[in-house]
Design a protein around this motif. Structure first.
Motif, mmCIF file in Angstrom:
data_model
loop_
_atom_site.group_PDB
_atom_site.id
_atom_site.type_symbol
_atom_site.label_atom_id
_atom_site.label_comp_id
_atom_site.label_asym_id
_atom_site.label_seq_id
_atom_site.Cartn_x
_atom_site.Cartn_y
_atom_site.Cartn_z
ATOM 1 N N ALA A 21 1.015 -1.274 0.074
ATOM 2 C CA ALA A 21 -0.043 -0.185 -0.235
ATOM 3 C C ALA A 21 0.747 1.111 0.077
ATOM 4 O O ALA A 21 0.013 2.219 -0.635
ATOM 5 N N ALA A 22 2.034 0.696 1.036
ATOM 6 C CA ALA A 22 3.013 2.076 0.608
ATOM 7 C C ALA A 22 3.616 2.501 -0.468
ATOM 8 O O ALA A 22 3.111 3.567 -0.844
ATOM 9 N N LYS A 23 3.612 1.806 -1.391
ATOM 10 C CA LYS A 23 4.343 1.191 -2.812
ATOM 11 C C LYS A 23 3.251 2.015 -3.472
ATOM 12 O O LYS A 23 3.789 2.133 -5.408
ATOM 13 N N GLY A 24 2.158 1.559 -2.948
ATOM 14 C CA GLY A 24 1.191 2.195 -3.886
ATOM 15 C C GLY A 24 0.454 1.001 -5.435
ATOM 16 O O GLY A 24 0.286 0.810 -6.866
ATOM 17 N N GLU A 25 0.879 0.127 -4.844
ATOM 18 C CA GLU A 25 1.264 -1.466 -5.633
ATOM 19 C C GLU A 25 -0.321 -2.330 -4.519
ATOM 20 O O GLU A 25 -0.506 -1.925 -4.011
ATOM 21 N N PRO A 26 -0.711 -3.193 -5.683
ATOM 22 C CA PRO A 26 -1.662 -4.134 -5.474
ATOM 23 C C PRO A 26 -1.712 -5.005 -3.801
ATOM 24 O O PRO A 26 -0.751 -5.280 -3.874
ATOM 25 N N ALA A 27 -2.845 -4.726 -3.488
ATOM 26 C CA ALA A 27 -2.153 -6.414 -2.154
ATOM 27 C C ALA A 27 -1.818 -6.956 -2.478
ATOM 28 O O ALA A 27 -2.186 -7.571 -3.501
ATOM 29 N N PRO A 28 -1.231 -8.185 -1.684
ATOM 30 C CA PRO A 28 -0.773 -9.887 -1.916
ATOM 31 C C PRO A 28 -1.600 -10.658 -2.279
ATOM 32 O O PRO A 28 -2.420 -9.939 -1.580
ATOM 33 N N GLU A 29 -1.715 -11.599 -3.262
ATOM 34 C CA GLU A 29 -3.081 -12.425 -3.839
ATOM 35 C C GLU A 29 -3.526 -13.004 -1.814
ATOM 36 O O GLU A 29 -4.450 -12.923 -1.926
ATOM 37 N N ASP A 30 -1.930 -13.022 -0.801
ATOM 38 C CA ASP A 30 -2.261 -13.831 -0.112
ATOM 39 C C ASP A 30 -2.250 -12.257 1.172
ATOM 40 O O ASP A 30 -2.586 -12.704 2.538
ATOM 41 N N GLY A 31 -3.160 -11.055 1.252
ATOM 42 C CA GLY A 31 -3.166 -10.418 2.129
ATOM 43 C C GLY A 31 -4.196 -9.502 2.023
ATOM 44 O O GLY A 31 -5.389 -10.370 2.028
ATOM 45 N N ILE A 74 -5.936 -0.717 5.606
ATOM 46 C CA ILE A 74 -4.508 -1.085 5.056
ATOM 47 C C ILE A 74 -3.797 0.760 4.553
ATOM 48 O O ILE A 74 -3.010 0.902 5.258
ATOM 49 N N ALA A 75 -3.910 1.172 4.049
ATOM 50 C CA ALA A 75 -3.643 2.623 3.325
ATOM 51 C C ALA A 75 -3.739 3.311 4.362
ATOM 52 O O ALA A 75 -2.152 4.043 4.309
ATOM 53 N N GLU A 76 -4.612 3.334 5.223
ATOM 54 C CA GLU A 76 -4.847 4.296 6.075
ATOM 55 C C GLU A 76 -3.065 4.386 6.716
ATOM 56 O O GLU A 76 -2.291 5.657 7.762
ATOM 57 N N ILE A 77 -2.994 2.488 7.351
ATOM 58 C CA ILE A 77 -1.780 2.450 8.820
ATOM 59 C C ILE A 77 -0.290 3.410 8.118
ATOM 60 O O ILE A 77 0.463 2.974 8.328
ATOM 61 N N ALA A 78 -0.349 2.102 6.243
ATOM 62 C CA ALA A 78 -0.031 2.515 5.884
ATOM 63 C C ALA A 78 0.793 4.054 5.808
ATOM 64 O O ALA A 78 1.978 4.137 6.306
ATOM 65 N N THR A 79 0.496 5.135 5.951
ATOM 66 C CA THR A 79 0.128 6.425 5.677
ATOM 67 C C THR A 79 0.661 6.304 6.610
ATOM 68 O O THR A 79 2.203 7.800 6.707
ATOM 69 N N GLU A 80 0.529 6.118 7.716
ATOM 70 C CA GLU A 80 1.039 6.943 9.376
ATOM 71 C C GLU A 80 1.830 6.007 9.578
ATOM 72 O O GLU A 80 2.936 6.336 10.000
ATOM 73 N N VAL A 81 2.598 4.935 9.082
ATOM 74 C CA VAL A 81 3.459 4.464 9.369
ATOM 75 C C VAL A 81 4.844 5.164 8.392
ATOM 76 O O VAL A 81 5.882 5.631 9.474
ATOM 77 N N VAL A 85 9.664 -3.092 9.502
ATOM 78 C CA VAL A 85 9.216 -1.358 10.166
ATOM 79 C C VAL A 85 7.534 -1.379 10.085
ATOM 80 O O VAL A 85 7.036 -1.272 10.567
ATOM 81 N N PHE A 86 7.599 -2.362 8.712
ATOM 82 C CA PHE A 86 5.579 -2.004 8.792
ATOM 83 C C PHE A 86 5.491 -3.017 9.654
ATOM 84 O O PHE A 86 3.870 -2.311 9.899
ATOM 85 N N ARG A 87 5.574 -4.135 10.435
ATOM 86 C CA ARG A 87 5.005 -5.427 10.807
ATOM 87 C C ARG A 87 5.268 -4.411 12.622
ATOM 88 O O ARG A 87 4.474 -4.647 12.954
ATOM 89 N N VAL A 88 6.765 -3.978 12.669
ATOM 90 C CA VAL A 88 6.785 -3.162 14.320
ATOM 91 C C VAL A 88 5.575 -2.030 14.463
ATOM 92 O O VAL A 88 5.013 -2.238 15.495
ATOM 93 N N GLU A 89 5.917 -1.547 13.653
ATOM 94 C CA GLU A 89 4.913 0.027 13.690
ATOM 95 C C GLU A 89 3.895 -0.656 13.691
ATOM 96 O O GLU A 89 2.961 0.257 14.238
#
Length: 554
Positions: A184-194, A200-207, A225-229
């Motif tokens: 989401a942070a990269k502007g890419e589609p979510a992984p197939e199993d994601g 998700i976009a909101e949290i990615a932006t905040e991280v 980093v995305f996992r921890v934050e």
């Protein structure tokens, strides 16, 4: 006279009968109970003590009941005692004895209904425990309402309770969550199993806002980093949502801590000492089939990775070592298969799975409008969330609706019904009594009507049929609380409150509490005000057990 006080009178009468007859008083129980007859015409209370004692002492039950009835007839506050069937005792109280309950309740206030039924039990109550990969969905909200109400009930009956939320912040679902945030942070589609959804976009932006350098890292480092934050942000949001819902936990426990502290190895050692570990196909197994499980369970895979079940074992052991005698776990409908393996696991540790571990399964919840399911949350993407439910019907209605049904029954929450300000809305029906009793109190003060001191309370004046019906309903509350705690059923409190509300409405419609115009204030007005205020106490106490407010105005 309360049911508990009457039960003591019945037991005292039995002691007197045994002494007169020369019977062995060792056969008498330490305590007894009285119950409401199904048919009110049979009396105020019923006792089966004569039937219970008959075989023990070799006296026909009806003969023993006759002696008990004669003895009880001499007791203060008892109007009459009749013998029914083979030896049932139907007891009627005189008006003064029955009416005294109003004073007992008002003077007890918030303590009325509390008991020490479960005193001495130390219980760990785990509920909700959603993965920190998304907002709390409606199934988890059901456990939030039921679990919090159950914790209140257990404490009200004397148990030492610790409430706990278990965050599954280790394992593959957290990896998928972190990869979804990175995408989401990269502007890419979510992984197939994601995971999808706007959150998700909101949290990615905040991280990225917190750690602006994250997108300059390689994918592995960025994902960490995305996992921890991300987990921390989701964790904070879940706790905030639950707090707004009126649910706080004594302990928030992270699965990752079990791994970091070596608790899984510790559990493995303990299970090995108990003789239930074996090795096969390069993996480490727990022989749960010895205790009724349908298959043995892997604790550590051949590649060295721990299984989720290994963490379950370590977490259970951790709770027991923290001094909890009974571990109660609330799980969703899709976890029914966990019961057998968890019970077997407790037995492998040397515990009694019927005493030390209790698993409650909650069924599905649907939010419906106009007979059709409400669409999934735009923010969550896949589910209806806590916020969706609260936005639709409010916190009080949500908590009451979720706690009103036995948790093993699926329920549909009708938005139209639960937002309606009419008597067919259960929470409105009950809260209206809370508001009406408060209104009566305010209006009474305006016309100079007060209860007066307890010494001037004329309980015998509460002799109207509807007053008696209301007093009987009020008397049931302590037993309802005890039963609801022991049976793990907050819905019993909700259904009781609705019956009590009905009894109050009938009393209010038939027995005028306030004087009219220039009418002189009488002892009857004061007695009825005591009864009104006693109802206010019980309605408020009952709603508090469900985590629902008792408004003074509506």
């Amino acid at each position: 006279m309360t049911p508990a006080e009457l039960a003591e009178v019945v037991l005292s009468a039995a002691h007197a009968v045994f002494e007169d007859r020369g019977l062995d008083r060792a056969a008498l129980p330490a305590q007894t109970t009285v119950e409401r007859p199904r048919n009110p015409e049979h009396g105020d209370y019923a006792s089966t003590l004569a039937l219970q004692l008959s075989k023990k002492v070799g006296v026909p039950p009806r003969e023993l009941a006759t002696d008990l009835a004669e003895q009880l007839g001499r007791a203060p506050g008892i109007k009459s005692v009749e013998i029914a069937g083979p030896g049932f005792l139907n007891i009627r109280l005189d008006a003064a004895a029955a009416g005294q309950l109003a004073k007992v309740i008002v003077e007890a206030g918030p303590e009325y209904g509390r008991s020490d039924t479960l005193a001495g039990q130390k219980i760990n109550l785990e509920f909700v425990s959603a993965n920190p990969t998304g907002p709390v969905h409606i199934g988890g909200v059901r456990w939030a309402a039921v679990g919090d109400a159950l914790s209140r009930l257990l404490r009200a009956t004397g148990a030492d309770v610790g409430t706990e939320y278990y965050f599954n912040d280790a394992g593959s679902q957290i990896d998928r969550f972190a990869r979804s945030l990175l995408a989401a942070a990269k502007g890419e589609p979510a992984p197939e199993d994601g995971y999808g959804g706007a959150y998700i976009a909101e949290i990615a932006t905040e991280v990225v806002k917190r750690r602006p350098e994250v997108l300059e890292l390689d994918d592995a480092a960025a994902q960490e980093v995305f996992r921890v934050e991300g987990v921390q942000l989701m964790f904070e949001e879940i706790k905030s949502s639950l707090r707004d819902f009126g649910v706080e936990f004594d302990t928030y426990f992270n699965e990752k801590d079990l791994h970091d502290r070596g608790e899984l190895e510790k559990a493995l050692v303990r299970l090995r000492e108990q003789g239930h570990i074996f090795e096969a196909d390069g993996a480490t197994w727990l022989r749960t089939t010895d205790f009724g499980d349908d298959k043995d369970r892997v604790l550590r895979k051949s590649n060295g990775e721990w299984t989720y079940f290994a963490a379950d074992c370590a977490y259970y052991l951790d709770k027991r070592e923290r001094g909890f005698e009974r571990v109660v776990i609330m799980l969703g409908a899709d976890h029914h298969g966990y019961i057998g393996r968890m019970k077997a696991m407790a037995a492998c540790f040397g515990d009694d799975p019927e005493h030390n571990l209790e698993i409650l399964i909650g069924q599905l919840v649907n939010l419906v409008r106009d007979g059709a399911p409400v669409r999934m949350s735009k923010r969550a993407g896949t589910v209806v969330t806590l916020e969706d439910l609260v936005d639709a019907i409010g916190v009080d209605a949500s908590r009451y609706a979720l706690a009103r049904y036995s948790s093993d029954s699926p329920i549909d929450i009708d938005v139209e019904l639960w937002t309606r300000a009419t008597r067919d809305n259960p929470v409105y029906y009950v809260q209206y009594v809370a508001a009406r009793t408060a209104s009566v109190g305010r209006n009474a003060a305006e016309v100079g009507l007060t209860r007066g001191d307890a010494a001037g309370f004329h309980a015998e004046l509460l002799s109207h049929e509807k007053e008696n019906e209301l007093l009987k309903a009020l008397a049931e509350f302590p037993a309802v609380v005890s039963s609801a705690a022991e049976l793990r059923g907050p819905h019993l409190v909700a259904r009781y409150l609705e019956r009590l509300a009905g009894a109050y409405h009938r009393f209010y419609d038939n027995c005028r509490i306030l004087p009219r115009g220039d009418e002189e204030v009488t002892d009857l007005h004061r007695a009825r005000l005591w009864l009104n205020d006693a109802t206010r106490v019980v309605i408020a106490n009952g709603l508090h057990l469900l985590g629902v407010s008792a408004p003074e105005r509506m």
